[in-house]
Write an enzyme that holds these catalytic residues in place. Structure first.
Site, PDB file in Angstrom:
ATOM      1  N   ASP A 100       0.864  -1.172   0.000  1.00 15.14           N
ATOM      2  CA  ASP A 100       0.000   0.000   0.000  1.00 15.14           C
ATOM      3  C   ASP A 100       0.905   1.227   0.000  1.00 15.14           C
ATOM      4  OD1 ASP A 100      -2.297   1.643   0.374  1.00 15.14           O
ATOM      5  OD2 ASP A 100      -3.241   0.001   1.475  1.00 15.14           O
ATOM      6  N   ASP A 202      -2.834   4.624  -2.519  1.00 19.49           N
ATOM      7  CA  ASP A 202      -3.876   5.269  -1.722  1.00 19.49           C
ATOM      8  C   ASP A 202      -4.270   6.631  -2.314  1.00 19.49           C
ATOM      9  OD1 ASP A 202      -5.225   5.025   0.996  1.00 19.49           O
ATOM     10  OD2 ASP A 202      -4.277   6.980   1.233  1.00 19.49           O
ATOM     11  N   GLU A 244      -6.142   3.847  -6.170  1.00 18.10           N
ATOM     12  CA  GLU A 244      -7.452   4.132  -5.579  1.00 18.10           C
ATOM     13  C   GLU A 244      -7.902   5.526  -6.002  1.00 18.10           C
ATOM     14  OE1 GLU A 244      -9.556   4.436  -1.171  1.00 18.10           O
ATOM     15  OE2 GLU A 244      -7.659   5.430  -1.564  1.00 18.10           O
ATOM     16  N   HIS A 318     -11.323  -2.470   3.335  1.00 18.16           N
ATOM     17  CA  HIS A 318     -11.277  -2.054   4.732  1.00 18.16           C
ATOM     18  C   HIS A 318     -12.024  -0.741   4.989  1.00 18.16           C
ATOM     19  CE1 HIS A 318      -8.341   0.245   2.639  1.00 18.16           C
ATOM     20  NE2 HIS A 318      -8.176   1.032   3.685  1.00 18.16           N
ATOM     21  N   ASP A 319     -12.504  -0.077   3.936  1.00 16.61           N
ATOM     22  CA  ASP A 319     -13.254   1.169   4.097  1.00 16.61           C
ATOM     23  C   ASP A 319     -14.747   0.969   3.885  1.00 16.61           C
ATOM     24  OD1 ASP A 319     -10.909   2.661   4.482  1.00 16.61           O
ATOM     25  OD2 ASP A 319     -10.664   3.006   2.330  1.00 16.61           O
TER      26      ASP A 319
HETATM   27  C1  NOJ Z   1      -7.981   5.604   1.719  1.00 12.29           C
HETATM   28  C2  NOJ Z   1      -7.726   4.462   2.641  1.00 12.29           C
HETATM   29  O1  NOJ Z   1      -8.219   3.299   2.061  1.00 12.29           O
HETATM   30  C3  NOJ Z   1      -8.375   4.820   3.953  1.00 12.29           C
HETATM   31  O2  NOJ Z   1      -8.422   3.732   4.837  1.00 12.29           O
HETATM   32  C4  NOJ Z   1      -7.640   5.968   4.536  1.00 12.29           C
HETATM   33  O3  NOJ Z   1      -8.273   6.411   5.712  1.00 12.29           O
HETATM   34  C5  NOJ Z   1      -7.587   7.144   3.551  1.00 12.29           C
HETATM   35  N1  NOJ Z   1      -7.265   6.736   2.219  1.00 12.29           N
HETATM   36  C6  NOJ Z   1      -6.534   8.118   3.963  1.00 12.29           C
HETATM   37  O4  NOJ Z   1      -5.272   7.529   3.770  1.00 12.29           O
END
Ligand code: NOJ
Length: 549
Positions: A100, A202, A244, A318-319
């Site tokens: 990541d 990210d 992402e 995970h989000d």
């Molecule tokens: C996206 C990540 O997937 C998330 O978990 C994170 O809080 C934010 N970016 C900030 O890095």
């Protein structure tokens, strides 16, 4: 049907959230030796790529998405030697590790930031975005941060405000500064030289921002920076990259992942996720699934990247909440709905990403009080939404459906106390349903959700039409049924899924009809889908490969 084939295209990826995966030393936090101890679970599933959420040294304000040393491992997760062992052990199982890469921001404890905030004249000051206070001493403007509060954080030592898009603990890195970019490139090469096979990047669409013109997402410098990164780091190395982007659309996707762009291999897009959010309160007031709209997003993306670029396929990370709770039926039809959703997603064109626990049908956390949650975003937004007048019970109701912590409860390995995750006190509550839903209970059960994922992953390796076949949407207006065909070399793969807990009637169009072999099913097997009326059981999903008709 043939097109350029890369080593990762028939592989399925698995995402590990290290904090919640496997704890080897009883401190209640997952760690790298724990992951190594569970690699056979991934190998048994048939996984070929492992996206590791951040394991770098970090104060853990955002569970590692706030990095204070890009070249070290968080001590609570292990050491660099453990990491090297993980790369080697994964490699022995033909699993490539994807790191990541969190470089839109660092931690406010990173030495770069400590230097930057100590002295305006430090060369590191320009690693971040600073602005002087407004004439009244307040922030330069009133923009808000993603995790609540102002986007500007005052730093008394230098008498200036620093730009913090997420939380004050995550100051944004200034990509305009070539020295910063060089430092990131060096760091990326360092990880590649250690044997990682790629990066998940990210919020990568935010790095090209122009903060003065408020051009933040997909900003004017984005593609220049990505092309430079490709030239400097990625070119000539056979790696895989996925960026992402919460803002990418079908219109901009190929700018990132078009074959000749020299940028990325794939993007994670979120239009199917955001389609279920409220206009004003976003994910905190989620809407029920609108299957017709949802299918359309997927089909549009399949079509947009039909001839160039490559899709990523996912419902979980995970989000996001657990897909079986969000889109399936976590009660009576939990197993079948988990399998049906997986079938619909895995048989499309692109790279499927499985998030830890999805493969056993793990459900949302069931948290009912703010004290159950750990997530910085949720805790900050709770305060902010209540200030804005949203009643707490409504906030908690929304959070119960969409909060990120739903995905972050520990992996359920077995039915024992600690769920096989830890012998200690877990950092976040373990879902009590681990007594029923766990890996041990499913491992040898051919009817389990786990066995279904194993089959889907194997099918992709066996049948080229799953990797490369053209995508043809069917029954687009049907409110219960998700259907499509994949075509190539005179073969047709027809996929028909009832995404509801009621029986579904549909009229199979000629373009979906097929005679051949049933590849996978969640209810009784079928080896043909005949044109004309069909009745599907609740959450019945079936895929048949054969000759059209
Ligand atoms: C996206 C990540 O997937 C998330 O978990 C994170 O809080 C934010 N970016 C900030 O890095």
């Amino acid at each position: 049907m043939t097109r350029q084939t890369r080593w990762w295209m028939d592989r399925t990826a698995y995402q590990i959230y290290p904090r919640s995966f496997a704890d080897s030393n009883g401190d209640g936090l997952g760690d790298i030796p724990g992951i190594i101890g569970r690699l056979d679970h991934l190998a048994d599933l048939g996984i070929g790529l492992l996206w590791l959420s951040p394991v770098y040294r970090s104060p853990m304000a955002d569970n590692g998405y706030d990095i204070s040393d890009y070249r070290d491992i968080a001590p609570e997760y292990g050491t660099l030697a453990d990491f090297d062992r993980l790369v080697a052990e994964a490699g022995r199982r033909d699993i490539g590790i994807i790191m990541d890469l969190v470089v839109n921001h660092s931690s406010d404890r990173h030495p770069w930031f400590l230097e930057a905030r100590r002295d305006r004249d430090s060369p590191f000051h320009d690693f971040y975005y600073w602005r002087d206070p407004a004439p009244d001493g307040g922030p330069p403007d009133n923009r808000r941060a993603y995790f609540g509060g102002p986007v500007w954080t005052f730093v008394p030592e230098v008498g200036r405000y620093v730009f913090t898009l997420f939380s004050p603990q995550q100051p944004d890195l200034n990509w305009q500064n070539p020295a910063l970019r060089r430092a990131v490139h060096d760091m990326m090469r360092w990880w590649l030289d250690r044997g990682v096979r790629g990066f998940r990047m990210d919020v990568i669409d935010l790095i090209g921002k122009d903060i003065d013109r408020d051009l933040i997402a997909e900003g004017p410098y984005l593609h220049g920076f990505l092309q430079e990164m490709h030239r400097e780091v990625l070119a000539g190395r056979d790696v895989v990259t996925v960026g992402e982007s919460w803002n990418v659309s079908r219109d901009t996707a190929l700018l990132y992942c078009g074959r000749d762009r020299g940028e990325l291999d794939m993007v994670f897009q979120f239009q199917h996720i955001v389609a279920g959010w409220d206009e004003t309160h976003g994910k905190w007031r989620p809407r029920p699934l609108d299957l017709v709209a949802f299918k359309k997003v997927w089909a549009d993306w399949q079509e947009a990247l039909q001839d160039d670029g490559w899709n990523s396929l996912f419902l979980n990370n995970h989000d996001l909440p657990r897909s079986v709770s969000r889109y399936g039926d976590a009660g009576q039809w939990r197993e079948r709905s988990a399998k049906a959703l997986a079938t619909a997603v895995h048989l499309m064109r692109g790279t499927p990403f499985v998030f830890q626990g999805e493969e056993i049908g793990m459900t949302n956390a069931g948290f009912t009080a703010i004290t159950h949650y750990r997530d910085i975003e949720l805790i900050n937004m709770h305060r902010e939404m209540l200030e804005q007048g949203l009643p707490e019970h409504q906030f908690l109701e929304g959070a119960g459906i969409t909060a990120r912590d739903n995905a972050r409860t520990p992996m359920q390995w077995d039915a024992f106390p600690g769920a096989g995750f830890t012998t200690g006190d877990p950092w976040i509550a373990i879902n009590p349903n681990h007594d029923r839903i766990n890996v041990a209970a499913q491992r040898d059960d051919p009817g389990s959700v786990l066995a279904h994922y194993r089959r889907l992953i194997a099918l992709r390796k066996r049948h080229e039409v799953i990797v490369h076949g053209r995508f043809v949407p069917c029954l687009e207006d049907h409110p219960q049924v998700w259907a499509y065909a994949r075509e190539g070399n005179n073969r047709r793969l027809s996929v028909l899924c009832n995404i509801s807990s009621d029986p579904a009637r549909a009229e199979v169009p000629p373009g979906l009809a097929v005679r051949g072999t049933g590849l996978i099913a969640t209810a009784g097997p079928r080896d043909a889908i005949a044109p004309g009326p069909i009745l599907l059981e609740p959450w019945e999903a079936v895929a048949v490969l054969g000759a059209p008709g």
